[in-house]
Design a protein around this motif. Structure first.
Motif, PDB file in Angstrom:
ATOM      1  N   ARG A  44       0.822  -1.214   0.000  1.00  0.00           N
ATOM      2  CA  ARG A  44       0.000   0.000   0.000  1.00  0.00           C
ATOM      3  C   ARG A  44       0.859   1.270   0.000  1.00  0.00           C
ATOM      4  O   ARG A  44       0.559   2.237  -0.684  1.00  0.00           O
ATOM      5  CB  ARG A  44      -0.921   0.020   1.211  1.00  0.00           C
ATOM      6  CG  ARG A  44      -2.107  -0.912   1.050  1.00  0.00           C
ATOM      7  CD  ARG A  44      -2.885  -1.046   2.336  1.00  0.00           C
ATOM      8  NE  ARG A  44      -3.982  -1.984   2.140  1.00  0.00           N
ATOM      9  CZ  ARG A  44      -5.244  -1.618   1.892  1.00  0.00           C
ATOM     10  NH1 ARG A  44      -5.567  -0.343   1.852  1.00  0.00           N
ATOM     11  NH2 ARG A  44      -6.170  -2.517   1.700  1.00  0.00           N
ATOM     12  N   SER A  76       0.658   4.067  -2.768  1.00  0.00           N
ATOM     13  CA  SER A  76       0.231   5.426  -2.403  1.00  0.00           C
ATOM     14  C   SER A  76       1.253   6.438  -2.897  1.00  0.00           C
ATOM     15  O   SER A  76       0.899   7.516  -3.375  1.00  0.00           O
ATOM     16  CB  SER A  76       0.099   5.553  -0.878  1.00  0.00           C
ATOM     17  OG  SER A  76      -0.924   4.697  -0.427  1.00  0.00           O
ATOM     18  N   SER A 110      -7.962  11.887  -9.821  1.00  0.00           N
ATOM     19  CA  SER A 110      -8.454  11.112  -8.688  1.00  0.00           C
ATOM     20  C   SER A 110      -8.167   9.649  -8.974  1.00  0.00           C
ATOM     21  O   SER A 110      -8.340   9.198 -10.109  1.00  0.00           O
ATOM     22  CB  SER A 110      -9.957  11.302  -8.519  1.00  0.00           C
ATOM     23  OG  SER A 110     -10.222  12.677  -8.304  1.00  0.00           O
ATOM     24  N   GLY A 128      -8.227   5.411  -7.604  1.00  0.00           N
ATOM     25  CA  GLY A 128      -8.757   4.378  -6.710  1.00  0.00           C
ATOM     26  C   GLY A 128      -8.061   3.065  -7.027  1.00  0.00           C
ATOM     27  O   GLY A 128      -7.886   2.729  -8.188  1.00  0.00           O
ATOM     28  N   ALA A 168     -13.587   3.114  -5.412  1.00  0.00           N
ATOM     29  CA  ALA A 168     -12.544   3.820  -4.655  1.00  0.00           C
ATOM     30  C   ALA A 168     -12.210   5.146  -5.325  1.00  0.00           C
ATOM     31  O   ALA A 168     -12.029   6.171  -4.670  1.00  0.00           O
ATOM     32  CB  ALA A 168     -11.300   2.941  -4.551  1.00  0.00           C
ATOM     33  N   SER A 223     -12.551   8.986  -3.898  1.00  0.00           N
ATOM     34  CA  SER A 223     -11.552  10.054  -3.982  1.00  0.00           C
ATOM     35  C   SER A 223     -12.164  11.324  -4.551  1.00  0.00           C
ATOM     36  O   SER A 223     -11.922  12.433  -4.073  1.00  0.00           O
ATOM     37  CB  SER A 223     -10.382   9.632  -4.885  1.00  0.00           C
ATOM     38  OG  SER A 223      -9.682   8.567  -4.318  1.00  0.00           O
ATOM     39  N   GLN A 236      -6.840  13.103  -5.270  1.00  0.00           N
ATOM     40  CA  GLN A 236      -6.325  12.221  -4.219  1.00  0.00           C
ATOM     41  C   GLN A 236      -6.486  10.759  -4.601  1.00  0.00           C
ATOM     42  O   GLN A 236      -7.121  10.432  -5.605  1.00  0.00           O
ATOM     43  CB  GLN A 236      -7.010  12.513  -2.900  1.00  0.00           C
ATOM     44  CG  GLN A 236      -8.524  12.539  -2.989  1.00  0.00           C
ATOM     45  CD  GLN A 236      -9.120  13.130  -1.729  1.00  0.00           C
ATOM     46  OE1 GLN A 236      -9.143  12.454  -0.711  1.00  0.00           O
ATOM     47  NE2 GLN A 236      -9.570  14.377  -1.797  1.00  0.00           N
ATOM     48  N   HIS A 237      -5.928   9.923  -3.747  1.00  0.00           N
ATOM     49  CA  HIS A 237      -5.908   8.494  -4.014  1.00  0.00           C
ATOM     50  C   HIS A 237      -6.507   7.744  -2.847  1.00  0.00           C
ATOM     51  O   HIS A 237      -6.318   8.113  -1.693  1.00  0.00           O
ATOM     52  CB  HIS A 237      -4.448   8.051  -4.229  1.00  0.00           C
ATOM     53  CG  HIS A 237      -4.290   6.564  -4.261  1.00  0.00           C
ATOM     54  ND1 HIS A 237      -3.550   5.878  -3.335  1.00  0.00           N
ATOM     55  CD2 HIS A 237      -4.791   5.621  -5.105  1.00  0.00           C
ATOM     56  CE1 HIS A 237      -3.598   4.579  -3.616  1.00  0.00           C
ATOM     57  NE2 HIS A 237      -4.331   4.406  -4.676  1.00  0.00           N
ATOM     58  N   ARG A 238      -7.259   6.678  -3.136  1.00  0.00           N
ATOM     59  CA  ARG A 238      -7.847   5.855  -2.066  1.00  0.00           C
ATOM     60  C   ARG A 238      -7.755   4.393  -2.447  1.00  0.00           C
ATOM     61  O   ARG A 238      -7.880   4.048  -3.620  1.00  0.00           O
ATOM     62  CB  ARG A 238      -9.324   6.202  -1.919  1.00  0.00           C
ATOM     63  CG  ARG A 238      -9.603   7.510  -1.194  1.00  0.00           C
ATOM     64  CD  ARG A 238     -10.842   7.371  -0.358  1.00  0.00           C
ATOM     65  NE  ARG A 238     -11.162   8.510   0.504  1.00  0.00           N
ATOM     66  CZ  ARG A 238     -10.532   9.647   0.655  1.00  0.00           C
ATOM     67  NH1 ARG A 238      -9.440   9.898  -0.015  1.00  0.00           N
ATOM     68  NH2 ARG A 238     -10.959  10.566   1.479  1.00  0.00           N
ATOM     69  N   MET A 276     -16.806   1.487   1.478  1.00  0.00           N
ATOM     70  CA  MET A 276     -17.112   2.354   0.335  1.00  0.00           C
ATOM     71  C   MET A 276     -18.281   1.791  -0.452  1.00  0.00           C
ATOM     72  O   MET A 276     -19.132   2.521  -0.924  1.00  0.00           O
ATOM     73  CB  MET A 276     -15.908   2.438  -0.609  1.00  0.00           C
ATOM     74  CG  MET A 276     -14.747   3.228  -0.067  1.00  0.00           C
ATOM     75  SD  MET A 276     -13.394   3.138  -1.251  1.00  0.00           S
ATOM     76  CE  MET A 276     -12.177   4.103  -0.361  1.00  0.00           C
TER      77      MET A 276
END
Lengths: 475, 195
Positions: free
Chosen positions: A259, A263, A289, A291, A313, A317, A324-326, A332
């Motif tokens: 992760r 990320s 964005s 995911g 995901a 975001s 952003q990143h998720r 979710m």
């Protein structure tokens, strides 16, 4: 007297043999060579065939265990496989027939399949072969077939080259040089089959539509090419970067499921994408964005499920403010299940929309289209557009999905005018203009789009959020 | 028309005048592509168009062009394999002439969809021959003129050739052998394969 007649007969025989069989040998009763055809003599220049023992010159490979003239005579009429004992060890075929009265034997030889080598090794010419021998025809055929095969081989090579190019093309997004949707599907299926850990990241550009609308498609294309370059630069060679839709990308990270590392990659990509890209006298500013799903989070990873979770995901975001990143998590799914808004462009594409259907991803109903036309006259800019979009989404109404892009797009379309005015008068003025125009026009758009109960909320939200966003952006 | 024939025309033009010259001819003939594939078949019209364009570009009558192509076929370094295949026909020029009757069949042995014109050699004396060429279209005879001229040189024979078209699809070449061994000729090594 009898001996004399025999000699005459033998001489006649040899004359016939010389004419018909240039590759013959006459053996005496002890198995020594007493006469040899012209061609056979040509095969052993220097060495004396005449007087040599047949089995010392030739190795009999089949039938085996033939060691004497007696053994040889017992194999009369049998096909013999021989070979010279001294190099070049040309293989020969032959047949032996005994002479009358135990006076020896005649052996006739031929090259068989070793003809090609023999012609080269001994520099044979057509007169070295019997007139009835098919050797020359065989040589002709071999050459003719080789020439024809060569032509065919060249054709095959060209076709293969064309096929590879066509395949390459079929798997490549021509604008960016990235892999396309089809290629991504292939790679994803392969990764799943291999069972190794991998990550799937969906990336959707933010504010891209604004660039396209404000500066035209050339700018949009330029941005996409830059985006592609950045993504390739920020990933490893073994990763697959694919453009799967107008401004949508998927990266498959082969063997990477950490992760923290993922990320970091996402953050770097977003950071680099946010660096303003000069285009002519303008500047394109976008973000993204992201995911991500990890294969080991699934008992049995499956392409459709992974893509749709990555999409969830990604939209998490987007909803959290974009850029952003998720990573995907089950929560979710529950959240989005409660919101009809999840029928997002990406998800709709999952259901079989062609990947390059940019317009399709933002396809609107007719009402939406009308709304866009009206709203398109409004002024605004990227921040305003985002705010509008968010505000509309925030209303959470059933009709919001339709209106949000409608309002948003409309506002984008008006960018140019708005920005120009804003730039001249300063940020404050721009906020005002933008806020007012947007609030009004977007509201109009929403009304035309049809969702009556949401109208009020939307137009209000837009008005304020536009202004808010502006003052934030320019403070 | 067989790709080999079309490809020969292309090879002649580009080997003697350059690839650019050929591309112009191909464009003039409106082929829609630059290269013939030797192992594919093409509409006969394409062959006609390309011959016409080539003759025009080279400033030659079509018959002269065809004869040049025939000579090219047996004398250019790039078509060495063709010369070799023909040399298999006989050890001297006369034997070679007699082998021409078998030429269409020999060609079919190698490339079974390559249909060459029927050839018939008549011997009118030890030094006088005539070769009749029958095909669906006229023109092969002119090519054969070039081939015979090239092969006579190859064998070192001195010959006089006289060509006449005798009607649609029938041509005749009169051959007079002045001297069978006039010059050295080029060697023929059975075992050496054309590169």
């Amino acid at each position: 007297m009898k001996r004399g007649r025999t000699l005459v007969q033998q001489a006649c025989l040899e004359q016939v043999l010389d004419a018909f069989c240039p590759m013959h040998l006459v053996l005496d009763e002890t198995g020594h060579i007493c006469h040899a055809g012209a061609s056979l003599q040509k095969l052993r220049p220097g060495s004396k065939l005449l007087g040599a023992r047949f089995l010392e010159v030739f190795e009999l490979r089949r039938p085996r265990r033939v060691g004497s003239m007696r053994d040889l005579l017992q194999n009369a009429g049998v096909k013999l496989h021989l070979r010279f004992r001294v190099p070049p060890e040309t293989a020969l075929k032959g047949v032996l027939t005994p002479l009358e009265g135990g006076r020896g034997a005649v052996v006739n030889l031929g090259f068989g399949i070793s003809l090609m080598d023999a012609v080269r090794d001994y520099a044979l010419v057509s007169s070295d072969f019997a007139a009835t021998d098919l050797a020359i025809e065989m040589l002709y055929l071999v050459e003719a077939k080789s020439a024809a095969m060569e032509a065919s081989r060249k054709l095959n090579l060209r076709l293969q080259g064309a096929m590879i190019a066509a395949e390459e093309q079929a798997f490549t997004d021509t604008l960016t040089g990235l892999k396309n949707r089809r290629a991504m599907d292939h790679v994803l299926a392969r990764l799943i089959r291999q069972g190794r850990g991998f990550a799937l990241m969906q990336i959707d550009l933010d504010f891209f539509k604004a660039v396209n609308d404000r500066l035209g498609h050339a700018a949009g294309d330029y941005v996409l090419q830059n985006v592609a370059r950045i993504m390739v630069e920020e990933t490893r060679e073994e990763d697959t970067v694919a453009r799967v839709g107008g401004d949508e990308f998927v990266i498959l990270f082969d063997g990477l499921t950490a992760r923290s590392a993922l990320s970091r990659v996402a953050a770097r990509i977003i950071e680099k994408l946010e660096v303003p890209m000069p285009f002519g006298e303008d500047v394109c500013q976008i973000s993204a964005s992201c995911g991500t799903v990890l294969s080991h989070n699934y008992a049995e990873p499956e392409a459709g499920g992974m893509l749709s979770d990555a999409d969830i995901a990604l939209y998490a975001s987007k909803n959290a403010g974009r850029a952003q990143h998720r990573f995907f998590c089950e929560d979710m799914r529950r959240e989005t299940a409660a919101e009809p808004r999840t029928a997002t462009p990406l998800r709709r594409k999952e259901e079989g929309r062609p990947p390059d259907d940019t317009a399709g991803t933002l396809a609107l109903s007719e009402a939406g289209q009308a709304a866009r036309q009206v709203a398109g006259q409004a002024a605004g800019q990227a921040a305003g557009y985002e705010a509008t979009n968010l505000a509309c989404e925030a209303s959470g109404e059933a009709g919001a999905e339709l209106r949000a892009p409608a309002g948003a797009e409309g506002c984008d379309a008006g960018h140019e005018a708005g920005c120009a005015a804003g730039d001249e008068t300063g940020c404050g003025a721009r906020s005002e203009v933008c806020g007012e125009v947007r609030g009004e026009e977007c509201g109009e758009a929403c009304r035309q789009a049809g969702g009556a109960p949401a109208d009020q909320a939307c137009s209000e939200a837009q008005g304020t959020t536009c202004r808010e966003a502006h003052s934030q952006t320019h403070s | 028309m067989h790709g080999l024939i079309n490809r020969t025309i292309q090879a002649f033009v580009s080997d003697t005048r350059g690839a650019d010259f050929w591309r112009d001819v191909a464009q003039q003939a409106q082929l829609g592509f630059d290269d013939f594939e030797a192992m594919l078949s093409y509409d006969a019209q394409l062959t006609e168009r390309v011959l016409q364009a080539a003759a025009e570009a080279l400033g030659l009558p079509q018959e002269a062009l065809l004869e040049d192509i025939g000579a090219y076929l047996v004398s250019h370094e790039k078509t060495e394999s063709m010369r070799r295949l023909l040399r298999f026909g006989g050890v001297d020029f006369v034997e070679f002439l007699h082998s021409l009757d078998d030429l269409p069949d020999r060609a079919r042995l190698a490339v079974d969809d390559l249909v060459l014109p029927q050839l018939e050699l008549e011997e009118h004396g030890s030094d006088r021959f005539s070769l009749t060429v029958r095909a669906k279209i006229t023109g092969f005879g002119a090519v054969l003129m070039g081939v015979l001229r090239g092969m006579a040189d190859d064998y070192g024979a001195l010959v006089l050739l006289d060509y006449m078209a005798r009607g649609p699809g029938e041509e005749r070449i009169d051959i007079q052998l002045i001297e069978a061994a006039f010059a050295e000729g080029r060697g023929f090594d059975l075992g050496a394969r054309a590169g």
